[in-house]
Write a protein that holds these residues in place. Structure first.
Motif, PDB file in Angstrom:
ATOM      1  N   LEU A  11       0.710  -1.236  -0.232  1.00  9.24           N
ATOM      2  CA  LEU A  11       0.068  -0.014  -0.121  1.00  9.24           C
ATOM      3  C   LEU A  11       0.820   1.124  -0.100  1.00  9.24           C
ATOM      4  O   LEU A  11       0.654   2.207  -0.603  1.00  9.24           O
ATOM      5  N   SER A  12       1.910   1.223   0.734  1.00 14.62           N
ATOM      6  CA  SER A  12       2.753   2.398   0.753  1.00 14.62           C
ATOM      7  C   SER A  12       3.405   2.655  -0.729  1.00 14.62           C
ATOM      8  O   SER A  12       3.391   4.033  -0.971  1.00 14.62           O
ATOM      9  N   ASP A  13       3.810   1.852  -1.313  1.00 12.98           N
ATOM     10  CA  ASP A  13       4.255   2.117  -2.887  1.00 12.98           C
ATOM     11  C   ASP A  13       3.161   2.573  -3.786  1.00 12.98           C
ATOM     12  O   ASP A  13       3.262   3.378  -4.685  1.00 12.98           O
ATOM     13  N   VAL A  14       1.904   1.933  -3.470  1.00 13.61           N
ATOM     14  CA  VAL A  14       0.831   2.209  -4.290  1.00 13.61           C
ATOM     15  C   VAL A  14       0.425   3.825  -4.119  1.00 13.61           C
ATOM     16  O   VAL A  14       0.033   4.559  -4.879  1.00 13.61           O
ATOM     17  N   THR A  15       0.417   4.268  -2.770  1.00 18.09           N
ATOM     18  CA  THR A  15       0.271   5.606  -2.429  1.00 18.09           C
ATOM     19  C   THR A  15       1.354   6.544  -3.142  1.00 18.09           C
ATOM     20  O   THR A  15       0.997   7.639  -3.546  1.00 18.09           O
ATOM     21  N   ARG A  16       2.509   6.112  -3.073  1.00 19.70           N
ATOM     22  CA  ARG A  16       3.784   6.911  -3.499  1.00 19.70           C
ATOM     23  C   ARG A  16       3.500   6.937  -4.887  1.00 19.70           C
ATOM     24  O   ARG A  16       3.633   8.023  -5.746  1.00 19.70           O
ATOM     25  N   GLY A  28      -3.791  17.320  -8.087  1.00 14.87           N
ATOM     26  CA  GLY A  28      -3.402  17.441  -6.799  1.00 14.87           C
ATOM     27  C   GLY A  28      -4.163  16.536  -5.763  1.00 14.87           C
ATOM     28  O   GLY A  28      -5.342  16.115  -6.075  1.00 14.87           O
ATOM     29  N   ILE A  29      -3.494  15.850  -4.895  1.00 14.83           N
ATOM     30  CA  ILE A  29      -4.384  15.014  -3.930  1.00 14.83           C
ATOM     31  C   ILE A  29      -4.741  15.878  -2.787  1.00 14.83           C
ATOM     32  O   ILE A  29      -4.075  16.510  -1.945  1.00 14.83           O
ATOM     33  N   MET A  30      -6.282  16.156  -2.664  1.00 16.48           N
ATOM     34  CA  MET A  30      -6.939  17.156  -1.995  1.00 16.48           C
ATOM     35  C   MET A  30      -6.990  16.440  -0.359  1.00 16.48           C
ATOM     36  O   MET A  30      -7.046  17.293   0.373  1.00 16.48           O
ATOM     37  N   GLY A  31      -7.191  15.154  -0.235  1.00 12.63           N
ATOM     38  CA  GLY A  31      -7.169  14.460   0.692  1.00 12.63           C
ATOM     39  C   GLY A  31      -7.180  12.932   0.695  1.00 12.63           C
ATOM     40  O   GLY A  31      -7.091  12.421  -0.466  1.00 12.63           O
ATOM     41  N   MET A  32      -6.696  12.398   1.793  1.00 12.93           N
ATOM     42  CA  MET A  32      -6.552  10.942   1.699  1.00 12.93           C
ATOM     43  C   MET A  32      -7.487  10.597   3.034  1.00 12.93           C
ATOM     44  O   MET A  32      -7.234  11.101   4.119  1.00 12.93           O
ATOM     45  N   HIS A  33      -8.344   9.521   3.053  1.00 16.18           N
ATOM     46  CA  HIS A  33      -8.741   8.956   4.162  1.00 16.18           C
ATOM     47  C   HIS A  33      -8.752   7.474   4.385  1.00 16.18           C
ATOM     48  O   HIS A  33      -8.604   6.757   3.363  1.00 16.18           O
ATOM     49  N   ASP A  34      -8.071   7.062   5.502  1.00 11.68           N
ATOM     50  CA  ASP A  34      -7.876   5.865   6.144  1.00 11.68           C
ATOM     51  C   ASP A  34      -9.099   5.200   6.372  1.00 11.68           C
ATOM     52  O   ASP A  34      -9.455   5.523   7.720  1.00 11.68           O
ATOM     53  N   LEU A  35      -9.718   4.703   5.664  1.00  5.97           N
ATOM     54  CA  LEU A  35     -11.070   3.966   6.043  1.00  5.97           C
ATOM     55  C   LEU A  35     -10.932   3.039   7.283  1.00  5.97           C
ATOM     56  O   LEU A  35     -11.737   2.937   8.154  1.00  5.97           O
ATOM     57  N   LYS A  36      -9.773   2.048   7.249  1.00 10.70           N
ATOM     58  CA  LYS A  36      -9.629   1.282   8.445  1.00 10.70           C
ATOM     59  C   LYS A  36      -9.655   1.935   9.645  1.00 10.70           C
ATOM     60  O   LYS A  36     -10.323   1.672  10.661  1.00 10.70           O
ATOM     61  N   ALA A  37      -8.686   3.065   9.663  1.00  6.51           N
ATOM     62  CA  ALA A  37      -8.489   3.832  10.839  1.00  6.51           C
ATOM     63  C   ALA A  37      -9.590   4.563  11.388  1.00  6.51           C
ATOM     64  O   ALA A  37     -10.003   4.791  12.541  1.00  6.51           O
ATOM     65  N   LYS A  38     -10.543   5.092  10.377  1.00  2.00           N
ATOM     66  CA  LYS A  38     -11.760   5.804  10.555  1.00  2.00           C
ATOM     67  C   LYS A  38     -12.783   5.050  11.147  1.00  2.00           C
ATOM     68  O   LYS A  38     -13.428   5.408  12.161  1.00  2.00           O
ATOM     69  N   ASP A  47     -11.131  -5.056   9.093  1.00  2.00           N
ATOM     70  CA  ASP A  47      -9.742  -5.515   8.804  1.00  2.00           C
ATOM     71  C   ASP A  47      -8.917  -5.136   7.489  1.00  2.00           C
ATOM     72  O   ASP A  47      -7.753  -5.360   7.435  1.00  2.00           O
ATOM     73  N   ARG A  48      -9.671  -4.782   6.660  1.00  4.52           N
ATOM     74  CA  ARG A  48      -8.978  -4.511   5.459  1.00  4.52           C
ATOM     75  C   ARG A  48      -8.057  -3.102   5.341  1.00  4.52           C
ATOM     76  O   ARG A  48      -8.815  -2.103   5.756  1.00  4.52           O
ATOM     77  N   ASP A  49      -7.044  -2.980   4.648  1.00  5.24           N
ATOM     78  CA  ASP A  49      -6.592  -1.432   4.314  1.00  5.24           C
ATOM     79  C   ASP A  49      -7.303  -1.112   3.048  1.00  5.24           C
ATOM     80  O   ASP A  49      -7.498  -1.750   2.325  1.00  5.24           O
TER      81      ASP A  49
END
Length: 67
Positions: A11-16, A28-38, A47-49
């Protein structure tokens, strides 16, 4: 609009890679939401990233908003 892409990359490579590709295409990336954390924050087990990215091309957004 929703695009879903499956990848075998970490996932870190996909994000980069998404950040780099966005910039190359003048987005531009306006925002990123981590669904698992939220979900965890709300007391829901998930359980899924899953990252949700909001991307925007400001020049195109301006054209649309002016119409």
């Amino acid at each position: 609009m929703i695009y879903r892409v499956k990848s075998k990359k970490p996932l870190s490579d996909v994000t980069r890679d998404l950040e780099a590709a966005s910039q190359r295409h003048k987005f531009g990336i306006m925002g990123m939401h981590d669904l698992k954390a939220k979900m965890k924050e709300k007391g829901v087990e998930f359980d899924r990233d899953c990252l949700i990215f909001e991307v925007c091309n400001p020049q195109q957004a301006k054209k649309v908003l002016e119409k």
